[in-house]
Design an enzyme around this catalytic site. Structure first.
Site, mmCIF file in Angstrom:
data_model
loop_
_atom_site.group_PDB
_atom_site.id
_atom_site.type_symbol
_atom_site.label_atom_id
_atom_site.label_comp_id
_atom_site.label_asym_id
_atom_site.label_seq_id
_atom_site.Cartn_x
_atom_site.Cartn_y
_atom_site.Cartn_z
ATOM 1 N N HIS A 172 -10.974 -5.292 0.896
ATOM 2 C CA HIS A 172 -10.352 -4.535 0.034
ATOM 3 C C HIS A 172 -9.265 -4.891 -0.773
ATOM 4 C CE1 HIS A 172 -10.666 -3.257 4.504
ATOM 5 N NE2 HIS A 172 -10.799 -1.346 3.600
ATOM 6 N N CYS A 259 -2.751 -3.995 7.342
ATOM 7 C CA CYS A 259 -3.971 -2.767 7.970
ATOM 8 C C CYS A 259 -3.547 -1.991 9.765
ATOM 9 C CB CYS A 259 -5.105 -3.193 8.531
ATOM 10 S SG CYS A 259 -5.248 -5.061 8.773
HETATM 11 C C1 CIR Z 1 -13.347 -3.404 8.675
HETATM 12 O O1 CIR Z 1 -14.381 -4.129 7.615
HETATM 13 O O2 CIR Z 1 -13.611 -2.315 8.018
HETATM 14 C C2 CIR Z 1 -12.072 -4.353 9.716
HETATM 15 N N1 CIR Z 1 -13.282 -5.209 10.272
HETATM 16 C C3 CIR Z 1 -10.855 -4.608 8.538
HETATM 17 C C4 CIR Z 1 -10.149 -3.217 7.818
HETATM 18 C C5 CIR Z 1 -9.200 -4.144 7.646
HETATM 19 N N2 CIR Z 1 -8.242 -3.591 6.978
HETATM 20 C C6 CIR Z 1 -7.404 -2.941 6.243
HETATM 21 O O3 CIR Z 1 -6.917 -4.629 5.266
HETATM 22 N N3 CIR Z 1 -7.285 -2.449 5.493
#
Ligand code: CIR
Length: 270
Positions: A172, A259
């Site tokens: 991201h 997140c």
């Molecule tokens: C994913 O791959 O979607 C999750 N394991 C991690 C998401 C992390 N989200 C973020 O940094 N906004």
């Protein structure tokens, strides 16, 4: 405080929504398998995260875990809240698509309005908000169709959307940056080198401490993942009030700090 701008709507929040980690977090998506997170340790680190937000003066609602969605603790990705109004996004990973509908009722309860992206794909992790701009990074999770759909919604809420290109190896956009005051981002040298932070001051993470970049600014404090001493020192020297929080388990599934919450202010709240 080194003359830095301390408050602004991008760094001041009355409320936050979090979601408790599910036991299924062990199945969370990750680009590289360095072992599954321990669900109990994740819960303890998540509790410390919530306490960190509360200590900064934020009223936090922790939603129930969703076992059907291993990554649902990362509540930032299925929605964006601007000026108290939620935009339900369309997460780009197929296993996460259903998180948006699952989150909607909570957004209806806790926000001043709810809008829908409607088409395309956008993950909240690809969105960095300043006081007047919404920077969106294209990634494997966020596409042009989604950005086109997001633009008028953001515009209607008084922000200007700017598209940036995220280096392909980054999950991201915000995996490698975080706004730490209304005019300053903490970013990895790799992301800063793309030139995407026009109009913002950039503080770079120290070598080997790239995971520190996903910091969050909350009511005069900067919350940073623990274990990044050189970057933390850099921030303190620049006048920031740093709070370190453990994210060892979140890191195993490519998460950080931003997140795990949707931070926002209710209209009329102070
Ligand atoms: C994913 O791959 O979607 C999750 N394991 C991690 C998401 C992390 N989200 C973020 O940094 N906004």
């Amino acid at each position: 405080m080194s003359g830095r701008a301390e408050r602004g709507r991008s760094v001041s929040f009355t409320h936050a929504l979090c979601r408790a980690p599910s036991s299924s977090i062990v199945e969370g998506l990750r680009a590289e398998d360095r072992g599954a997170p321990d669900a109990d340790v994740f819960r303890a680190e998540h509790a410390a995260y919530v306490a960190g937000l509360e200590a900064a003066g934020v009223a936090v609602t922790v939603l129930d875990p969703l076992e059907a969605f291993p990554d649902s603790v990362f509540v930032e990705d299925p929605a964006l809240v601007l000026d108290g109004v939620a935009i339900v996004l369309r997460p780009g990973a197929p296993s996460r698509a259903g998180e948006a509908a699952a989150l909607r009722p909570a957004l209806e309860r806790h926000c001043d309005g709810v809008l829908d992206l409607g088409r395309g794909l956008v993950d909240g992790g690809d969105i960095l908000c300043t006081d007047d701009r919404v920077l969106v990074g294209l990634s494997a999770r966020t596409d042009r169709d989604g950005v086109e759909a997001l633009t008028p919604l953001v515009d209607g809420l008084g922000y200007r959307l700017e598209l940036v290109e995220t280096p392909p190896e980054i999950l991201h956009f915000k995996t490698e940056c975080g706004l730490i005051d209304p005019e300053t981002v903490l970013a990895t040298p790799r992301l800063a080198a793309t030139g995407c932070f026009t109009g913002l001051r950039v503080i770079e993470t120290a070598t080997g401490e790239e995971a520190a970049a996903n910091a969050i600014a909350v009511n005069g404090r900067v919350l940073v993942s623990a274990g990044h001493p050189a970057t933390t020192e850099r921030l303190r020297e620049a006048g920031f009030a740093v709070v370190e929080l453990p994210t060892t388990q979140s890191a195993l599934v490519d998460g950080g700090l931003s997140c795990m919450s949707l931070r926002y202010s209710r209209r009329g709240a102070s």
